[in-house]
Scaffold this active site. Structure first.
Site, PDB file in Angstrom:
ATOM      1  N   TRP A   1       0.845  -1.189   0.000  1.00 19.09           N
ATOM      2  CA  TRP A   1       0.000   0.000   0.000  1.00 19.09           C
ATOM      3  C   TRP A   1       0.894   1.258   0.000  1.00 19.09           C
ATOM      4  CZ3 TRP A   1      -0.930   3.537   4.244  1.00 19.09           C
ATOM      5  CH2 TRP A   1      -1.943   4.478   3.967  1.00 19.09           C
TER       6      TRP A   1
ATOM      7  N   ASP B   1     -16.634  11.053  -2.292  1.00 18.24           N
ATOM      8  CA  ASP B   1     -15.975   9.795  -1.901  1.00 18.24           C
ATOM      9  C   ASP B   1     -16.735   9.146  -0.742  1.00 18.24           C
ATOM     10  OD1 ASP B   1     -13.557   7.988  -0.971  1.00 18.24           O
ATOM     11  OD2 ASP B   1     -12.903   8.851  -2.861  1.00 18.24           O
TER      12      ASP B   1
ATOM     13  N   ASP C   1     -14.260   0.908  -5.309  1.00 18.78           N
ATOM     14  CA  ASP C   1     -13.151   0.649  -4.394  1.00 18.78           C
ATOM     15  C   ASP C   1     -13.209  -0.782  -3.853  1.00 18.78           C
ATOM     16  OD1 ASP C   1     -10.912   1.211  -2.880  1.00 18.78           O
ATOM     17  OD2 ASP C   1     -11.729   3.036  -2.001  1.00 18.78           O
TER      18      ASP C   1
ATOM     19  N   ASP D   1      -2.871   5.443  -3.196  1.00 17.80           N
ATOM     20  CA  ASP D   1      -3.325   6.414  -2.194  1.00 17.80           C
ATOM     21  C   ASP D   1      -2.214   7.412  -1.901  1.00 17.80           C
ATOM     22  OD1 ASP D   1      -5.882   5.573  -1.872  1.00 17.80           O
ATOM     23  OD2 ASP D   1      -5.554   4.453  -0.021  1.00 17.80           O
TER      24      ASP D   1
HETATM   25  C1  GLA Z   1      -9.498   3.832  -0.120  1.00 14.49           C
HETATM   26  C2  GLA Z   1      -9.232   4.634  -1.370  1.00 14.49           C
HETATM   27  C3  GLA Z   1      -9.236   6.099  -1.043  1.00 14.49           C
HETATM   28  C4  GLA Z   1     -10.562   6.483  -0.428  1.00 14.49           C
HETATM   29  C5  GLA Z   1     -10.830   5.623   0.794  1.00 14.49           C
HETATM   30  C6  GLA Z   1     -12.225   5.854   1.328  1.00 14.49           C
HETATM   31  O1  GLA Z   1      -8.430   3.917   0.769  1.00 14.49           O
HETATM   32  O2  GLA Z   1      -8.043   4.250  -1.962  1.00 14.49           O
HETATM   33  O3  GLA Z   1      -9.000   6.865  -2.204  1.00 14.49           O
HETATM   34  O4  GLA Z   1     -11.578   6.318  -1.383  1.00 14.49           O
HETATM   35  O5  GLA Z   1     -10.705   4.241   0.491  1.00 14.49           O
HETATM   36  O6  GLA Z   1     -12.507   5.074   2.420  1.00 14.49           O
END
Ligand code: GLA
Length: 722
Positions: free
Chosen positions: A196, A363, A475, A545
């Site tokens: 990650w 989001d 996601d 991320d």
């Molecule tokens: C994941 C995604 C992020 C965001 C979070 C929301 O980590 O990669 O971009 O959308 O979830 O919980």
């Protein structure tokens, strides 16, 4: 072009620059004969006699053993003692499969793979498919090996279909492709690894005796390894040397690697991970492996990557968004996290409109009881406290500001604290009698079940029908564990991982076909499921991320080994960066995001005047250049894994415009002069850059001067051919 030399029983599969050959040996055994530069003449008839006799090996073919012959699709239990492509166990307890050649068929174009994503061809493409039929006559197990030859794109797509016409059998391994290399000396293995927020770093290591493999065992392709390997010459570089790429069009557990034996012969393999895989085939049932895409390049890694980019961008990605400019989004996540209401989102959209963003994406946190990451997944309806006016109203308000509206979902998951879980605990993946370990307070829905898939299709459809939603971020935020399905009998539990992926593909196919005007972006805690399988349904992926510009240089560079920049979603975010705290200049953040699918992930209302100005200019420039970034050819000139800076060159399809992106990770005060040699220019043409002109020859041989004398220098030079 596919040619069968019937006298010598050799198949030649040729693309513009490559040839792949197989031979039928002793009327029975299908051998791998050659893969490399395009051949204009047949192989010498004695190509096989070159193999030395080896004591100890079981001699089942005269002086030859299947253990030393280069095989095309080897089987477990036979005299071939290397890692096998196919393994099965039969009703009598035996596990010896012996495949013999039966025949072949050549078809125009490329048939689809049932239920699985795959490359495809369109009218006018030079694509042919060879299907070779092998069979084990004792057990009635038939194998159809499929080879689709993309002549102009220099790629071959392989897969295998196993059909059981005998008694019940259990398939316990079925790779998509294996390739046996003879004379495999001084080779190296390259793969993409990470975790990650540091996905797809490039690993390169010597091929040594034994098996070297990368795998995923977490239910998805994962952030740890990507379903790709390349075998290359020890001295292969970005633009020279032999490179053999293997990429798997699959989003589940995979295994890929190389098995080097004692006599310079090696077997490369890629396919579904045999661990936790056991597929029962009753009489009449069949199993289709995912597709592996093989690319050979005599021009180093750059040549390999460009072949993958073009194939995946134009003949794997589908739908209306494949070729058109996509959206510049503002994503709410890093601005609001879980704290917002409908007015916050309208305010963000209002600010976004000022800089030219065209899509506002809401989001996580908008649904049911989802005010933290501990509850609500599975319950796909608006949170009445946060969105009292509903999604329809919110989308309309955003639309009134001139922006599209987009929404986040995590459809494959459920929080135990949700109505869905309370009603249907059996809908989660679980092993009987065991606790299921949650991650981020969530467990995985059992997508191997039809009822779960239909529930998700209905839930998402009802949201997508209710409001003008034009973008979906899909996601998936946990690795799977304690995998089992309440809907399958004991003997079929070994099918769950694969059936999950088939269910996922079914849901994605249904929704993307039902909503062709919605742009879908995939995500898995960033780039945890960045694979060709997902690209078939969703043409872009939230790359990581980690949106820090310096880290992104490496993440995007590594990703580009296989995947085009058009598939990499890249956002400009706030500093200090939320992932790791680094401060980089705003201009560098814009420049690093620009070659991907540009977006923003910060509070625009809090930006300085200067940042607002730069954002506007960045969007305008991006719109002018995106075709070059997304449809042009990429030349990686300087690797951020090897130097303190990165240099990328994008050459437009018509070769008239060239963009050179130079970004410093770390400067060296009073550092040395560097001359970056550009590539693929017309040596005799002149190129204008700003108010200067240069001959292509000069740019390629003398080079462009760069002194990495400060932290985070970022330059984007645009050269136009005169
Ligand atoms: C994941 C995604 C992020 C965001 C979070 C929301 O980590 O990669 O971009 O959308 O979830 O919980």
């Amino acid at each position: 072009m596919i040619v069968f030399d019937s006298e010598n029983k050799i198949f030649y599969l040729s693309t513009n620059n490559t040839t792949y050959a197989m031979a039928v040996f002793g009327e029975k055994l299908l051998l791998h004969a050659y893969w490399g530069k395009r051949l204009s003449h047949p192989l010498s008839p004695d190509w096989l006699d070159t193999l030395e006799f080896r004591p100890l090996a079981p001699l089942d073919f005269g002086r030859f053993s299947t253990d030393m012959l280069p095989q095309e699709y080897s089987t477990f239990g036979s005299a071939d003692l290397r890692i096998a492509a196919l393994g099965a166990e039969y009703g009598d307890g035996s596990y010896y499969t012996r495949l013999e050649y039966v025949g072949f068929e050549i078809v125009e174009g490329k048939p689809a793979l049932e239920g699985l994503p795959a490359t495809y061809c369109e009218e006018g493409d030079k694509v042919e498919t060879l299907v070779i039929h092998l069979a084990d006559s004792l057990h009635g197990l038939h194998v159809y090996l499929s080879y689709s030859v993309f002549e102009e794109l220099d790629a071959i797509a392989r897969s295998a279909k196993i059909v059981n016409l005998g008694e019940r059998a259990e398939i316990n391994r079925a790779f998509s492709a294996t390739v046996d290399f003879i004379g495999c000396e001084d080779r190296e293995l390259v793969h993409l690894d990470g975790a990650w927020v540091r996905e797809r770093s490039i690993t390169r290591r010597a091929v040594v005796p034994g098996i070297q493999s990368i795998e995923s065992r977490n239910g998805c392709s994962g952030a740890v390894h990507n379903p790709f390997i390349a075998l290359c010459d020890k001295n292969a570089t970005e633009n020279s040397g032999n490179v053999y790429g293997f990429s798997l069009v699959y989003s589940g557990n995979f295994s890929a690697g190389i098995d080097l034996g004692p006599f310079n012969s090696a077997r490369a393999y890629i396919g579904i991970n045999p661990q936790n895989f056991n597929f029962v085939l009753e009489n009449g049932e069949s199993f289709q492996t995912p597709e592996a895409v093989l690319v050979y390049s005599a021009e180093g890694f750059g040549g390999m990557s460009r072949a993958y980019h073009k194939l995946y961008r134009t003949r794997l990605c589908r739908g209306k968004f494949r070729d058109i400019p996509r959206y510049v989004v503002l994503n709410s996540w890093e601005t609001t996290y879980f704290t917002f209401d409908e007015n916050t989102i309208v305010d963000l959209a209002r600010d976004a409109a000022k800089i030219g963003v065209d899509t506002m994406v809401l989001d996580d946190g908008w649904f049911s009881t989802r005010t933290t990451d501990r509850a609500g997944l599975g319950d796909w309806w608006e949170n009445p406290d946060r969105l009292p006016s509903g999604l329809g109203w919110l989308a309309d308000e955003v639309n009134k500001l001139g922006l599209r509206f987009g929404l986040w979902f995590e459809p494959e998951m459920v929080n135990p604290d949700s109505e869905l879980y309370r009603k249907h605990p059996e809908w989660a993946l679980r092993t009987p009698g065991r606790e299921t370990t949650p991650t981020r307070s969530q467990v995985t829905l059992d997508f191997s079940r039809q009822d779960v898939c239909e529930y998700i299709i209905d839930s998402l459809s009802s949201i997508l029908d209710r409001a003008n939603i034009e973008y979906v971020k899909w996601d998936m935020n946990r690795y799977m564990s304690e995998v089992g399905s309440a809907a399958l009998p004991a003997e079929r539990q070994g099918e769950v991982y694969h059936r999950y992926i088939l269910g996922l593909y079914y849901v994605l196919e249904t929704l993307t076909q039902k909503y062709p005007d919605v742009l879908f972006e995939s995500c898995s805690s960033g780039g945890g499921r960045f694979d060709p399988g997902m690209l078939y349904y969703m043409p872009q992926v939230w790359t990581s991320d980690n949106s820090d510009a310096v880290d992104r240089l490496r993440i995007q560079y590594g990703t580009s080994m296989v995947y085009p920049y058009s598939s990499m979603s890249a956002h400009v975010s706030v500093c200090p960066n939320h992932t790791q705290g680094r401060i980089t200049p705003f201009e560098m953040r814009c420049n690093v995001a620009m070659p991907g699918q540009l977006g923003f992930e910060l509070n625009i209302g809090k930006c300085s005047e200067e940042e607002l100005e730069l954002s506007k200019k960045t969007i305008a420039k991006y719109r002018e250049l995106e075709d070059v970034f997304h449809k042009g050819d990429l030349y990686r000139l300087v690797s951020p894994f090897e130097k303190d800076y990165c240099a990328l060159e994008f050459v437009s399809e018509d070769k008239k415009r060239v963009i050179l992106c130079i970004d410093s990770q770390r400067g060296l005060f009073n550092g040395p002069d560097q001359y970056i040699k550009m590539e693929a220019l017309d040596p005799d043409a002149q190129y204008r850059c700003g108010d200067k002109t240069y001959f292509g020859e000069y740019l390629m041989n003398f080079g462009v001067h760069f002194c990495n004398k400060r932290e985070h220098i970022s330059e984007m030079l645009i050269f136009d051919k005169i």
